[in-house]
Design a protein around this motif. Sequence first.
Motif, PDB file in Angstrom:
ATOM      1  N   VAL A 353       0.837  -1.207   0.000  1.00  0.00           N
ATOM      2  CA  VAL A 353       0.000   0.000   0.000  1.00  0.00           C
ATOM      3  C   VAL A 353       0.868   1.252   0.000  1.00  0.00           C
ATOM      4  O   VAL A 353       0.592   2.222  -0.714  1.00  0.00           O
ATOM      5  N   ARG A 354       1.928   1.235   0.802  1.00  0.00           N
ATOM      6  CA  ARG A 354       2.817   2.405   0.852  1.00  0.00           C
ATOM      7  C   ARG A 354       3.413   2.688  -0.530  1.00  0.00           C
ATOM      8  O   ARG A 354       3.461   3.838  -0.982  1.00  0.00           O
ATOM      9  N   ALA A 355       3.863   1.638  -1.208  1.00  0.00           N
ATOM     10  CA  ALA A 355       4.546   1.828  -2.482  1.00  0.00           C
ATOM     11  C   ALA A 355       3.584   2.159  -3.613  1.00  0.00           C
ATOM     12  O   ALA A 355       3.890   3.008  -4.465  1.00  0.00           O
ATOM     13  N   VAL A 356       2.418   1.518  -3.650  1.00  0.00           N
ATOM     14  CA  VAL A 356       1.533   1.625  -4.816  1.00  0.00           C
ATOM     15  C   VAL A 356       0.460   2.697  -4.630  1.00  0.00           C
ATOM     16  O   VAL A 356       0.202   3.489  -5.546  1.00  0.00           O
ATOM     17  N   MET A 357      -0.169   2.731  -3.470  1.00  0.00           N
ATOM     18  CA  MET A 357      -1.314   3.629  -3.268  1.00  0.00           C
ATOM     19  C   MET A 357      -0.949   4.933  -2.581  1.00  0.00           C
ATOM     20  O   MET A 357      -1.713   5.899  -2.647  1.00  0.00           O
ATOM     21  N   CYS A 358       0.188   4.979  -1.888  1.00  0.00           N
ATOM     22  CA  CYS A 358       0.533   6.169  -1.099  1.00  0.00           C
ATOM     23  C   CYS A 358       1.776   6.875  -1.613  1.00  0.00           C
ATOM     24  O   CYS A 358       2.298   7.780  -0.933  1.00  0.00           O
ATOM     25  N   ASP A 359       2.271   6.464  -2.774  1.00  0.00           N
ATOM     26  CA  ASP A 359       3.442   7.120  -3.377  1.00  0.00           C
ATOM     27  C   ASP A 359       4.633   7.166  -2.433  1.00  0.00           C
ATOM     28  O   ASP A 359       5.388   8.150  -2.389  1.00  0.00           O
ATOM     29  N   GLY A 360       4.805   6.119  -1.640  1.00  0.00           N
ATOM     30  CA  GLY A 360       5.952   6.041  -0.743  1.00  0.00           C
ATOM     31  C   GLY A 360       5.791   6.802   0.558  1.00  0.00           C
ATOM     32  O   GLY A 360       6.711   6.813   1.382  1.00  0.00           O
ATOM     33  N   SER A 361       4.651   7.444   0.779  1.00  0.00           N
ATOM     34  CA  SER A 361       4.445   8.254   1.988  1.00  0.00           C
ATOM     35  C   SER A 361       3.855   7.401   3.105  1.00  0.00           C
ATOM     36  O   SER A 361       3.003   6.532   2.871  1.00  0.00           O
ATOM     37  N   ASP A 362       4.303   7.684   4.336  1.00  0.00           N
ATOM     38  CA  ASP A 362       3.749   6.989   5.508  1.00  0.00           C
ATOM     39  C   ASP A 362       2.547   7.713   6.094  1.00  0.00           C
ATOM     40  O   ASP A 362       1.881   7.174   6.982  1.00  0.00           O
ATOM     41  N   VAL A 363       2.276   8.933   5.636  1.00  0.00           N
ATOM     42  CA  VAL A 363       1.191   9.716   6.241  1.00  0.00           C
ATOM     43  C   VAL A 363      -0.173   9.021   6.092  1.00  0.00           C
ATOM     44  O   VAL A 363      -0.907   8.874   7.070  1.00  0.00           O
ATOM     45  N   PRO A 364      -0.571   8.561   4.881  1.00  0.00           N
ATOM     46  CA  PRO A 364      -1.877   7.881   4.779  1.00  0.00           C
ATOM     47  C   PRO A 364      -1.930   6.577   5.569  1.00  0.00           C
ATOM     48  O   PRO A 364      -3.017   6.121   5.912  1.00  0.00           O
ATOM     49  N   LEU A 365      -0.761   5.983   5.859  1.00  0.00           N
ATOM     50  CA  LEU A 365      -0.761   4.720   6.593  1.00  0.00           C
ATOM     51  C   LEU A 365      -1.293   4.901   8.011  1.00  0.00           C
ATOM     52  O   LEU A 365      -1.856   3.965   8.587  1.00  0.00           O
TER      53      LEU A 365
END
Length: 801
Positions: A353-365
């Motif tokens: 999810v971090r790599a594909v849906m969140c563009d490498g960002s941890d914020v949406p996680l």
Amino acid sequence: MTDGATGPLLLGVRHHGPGSARAVRAALDAAAPAAVLIEGPPEGDALLPLAADERMRPPVALLAHAVDDPGRASCWPMAEFSPEWVAVRWALDHGAAVRFIDLPATHTLAMAGDPTWTDGEGEGADGGEADERRHGLRVDPIAVLARTAGYDDPERWWEDVVEHRGTGAAPNGPPATGAHDPLAVFAQLADAMAALRETYGHGGHERDLVREAHMRLQIRAARKTHGDAIAVVCGAWHVPALTTRTTVTADRALLKGLPKVKTGITWVPWTHRRLARHSGYGAGIDSPGWYGHLFGAPDRPVERWLTKVAGLLRDEGRIVSSAHVIEAVRLAGTLAAMRGRPLAGLTETIDAVRAVMCDGSDVPLDLIRDRLIIGDALGEVPDTAPAVPLQRDLTRLQRTLRLKPEAMERDLDLDLRKETDAARSLLLHRLRLLGVGWGEPAAGRAGTGTFRESWRLRWEPELHVRVAEAGVWGTTVLAAATARAESDATCATALADVTSLAERCLLAGLSDALPVVMRALADRAALDADVGHLAQALPALARSLRYGDVRSTDTAALGGVATGLALRICVGLPPACTGLDADGAAEMRGHLDAVHSAIRLLPGPADAGTGGAAGSGPQDVAGRWADALGRLAGRDTVPGVLRGRAARLLLDDGRLAEDEAARLMGLALSPGTPPAEAAAWIEGFVGGGGADPGGGMLLVHDERLLGLVDAWLTGVPAEAFTDVLPLLRRTFSAYEPGVRRTLGELVRRGPAVDGPARAEAAVPGFAAELDASRADAVLPLLRLLLGTEDTDDDELLGAGT
């Protein structure tokens, strides 16, 4: 594990484990026992039929509490994916006998206050952390097995060996692919735990020896009735002890002399957030939402999970397409294969999810962890469950006022002019007084004396314990809050505590408690001569008067006490401000601002009430306060920050002429004044932030004052500048950026060369005089808003202001 044909079927589980829950159901289906014995408090046996009620929705918990000390409580939570819950429902659905066999709560609660015992697997009053401090760290069998297998994460090891290789069928779904002997997983866990018990003994779980003795006795008793057609569902750690051959005499000896307390027990709603803490059966789980998904997904759990994640992100405005989901599923599977895992687990899905849906960002996680991995599930319990009378009254009020308890935090705005909203406010304030913190006033809105209140609500399972504790004060919320307020008033020793209590009583509508509180207030006020204490007490009284007006409460007696306190402050303030050090002056400045605001809230002459002494009405109080400030402003023995503050308050109220304010500033900033004292005066006079956001605007619009400050600052000797810099930086840094920028431009431009500092039109864009025709155009709209079509213009303008 004992074979079902020659002895009881022992099903060792991990509490709150979906793989264990599926395996338990498969084993029970295969063995079809006549009786199911479950690790839990025997006092809950009578409540087990409620689990079949269609209104019972997990997560729920058995809550046991000491009748004479409700704060001493313990909980046994169960989620839909808990093996214990699955076993209870299987037994009720198949007509099998079902019982709890753990150590009774009457002993568990009694031992909770005994330092010689550790907490059991229920959630005790100290959560088990105090026991670890007393007895050292306990052995975590899952962590030990994970390390032995070469894993650094116990959760990942458990997923690989149980959750992803579990047997049985998912709810309403086909059998798991490649299902094997439903009892094999329990035999393997039993062997592993036997090896651990041989090495570690009780592993720091000292009370387990007693609990296991009681479970062995209960199993023997059940075998007399049902023979070997018995299934026992318990923590896998206990299985080796339950198969150990011991005598009845030896087991009874361990139970002899245990302390007891009278105990009450009921079902209460629980939450996934509470399951995420390391408590309850001694087995907190980090991801209850994920485990619930694993248990409920009929097939393709990774694909279904990532679809949920995509839906959540779309709801939050992120662009996530079906292609993102497909790619995330592929990446999660690839990561699992690279890491040697049988199926993608939570770690792999998060990485995908971090790599594909969140563009490498941890914020949406963080959002995904909060909403899905943990979740906001809140269980439900039928009305037929036993409860203390106070809880029943609270439930009735919640339904009447349409205030449903929710695990997710939400904001609630109330208009006190509406009957329902006013009743909601009373309920929330009464609960706060009882220590039941269901709602907290939102920052910046509480205590303002307006018709509106903002609350932040969140129901936590622990509040059921708080309600049980508060039940000692009464059987209804109103009666309990009244009794608690009267008790607090009698026990309070500080004047500020009593005034705060009076305010809370008015907010909560506790008219029956007010006479007791007022007597205590009068007694404390008569004995307390400390101006600081009086100043701390007055603001709460002033707010109480304002709220009493909003809520149509008779506050005449309170008004008399407030007026008396204000007059005593006026008399004692100048001497109290003399000779203070820097810390004392800073504290007194806060009192000065608070009292000044409070005196403004005191009722006017028309509604002052009859509680004040003759000649000491609100008008007289305001005048006396102005006189006290005037004495402060001109007394050299008073610290500079207080003299400057007093001058500023008088100027704002129009009781100090601008020329006089400039004269006082000139004296304070004269060359004969020490730089540090002058800087303190400036801080008091134009200090911004907090309750005084307009200090900078005063300098913007009065260039005479700005010029005095500028001239003094440029004349500060170099050796003294370092000493005054912190004070000046604290003063000017509190201004808004726009104000600081404007002051900088004025200083750069230099002093005005023509005429007075203030122009006739002080505010750009406004005329020097009122345009009556444009002002009259507002009156029809104002009449419509206030519903006063028949009111003349003068009365209407008075009502509008």
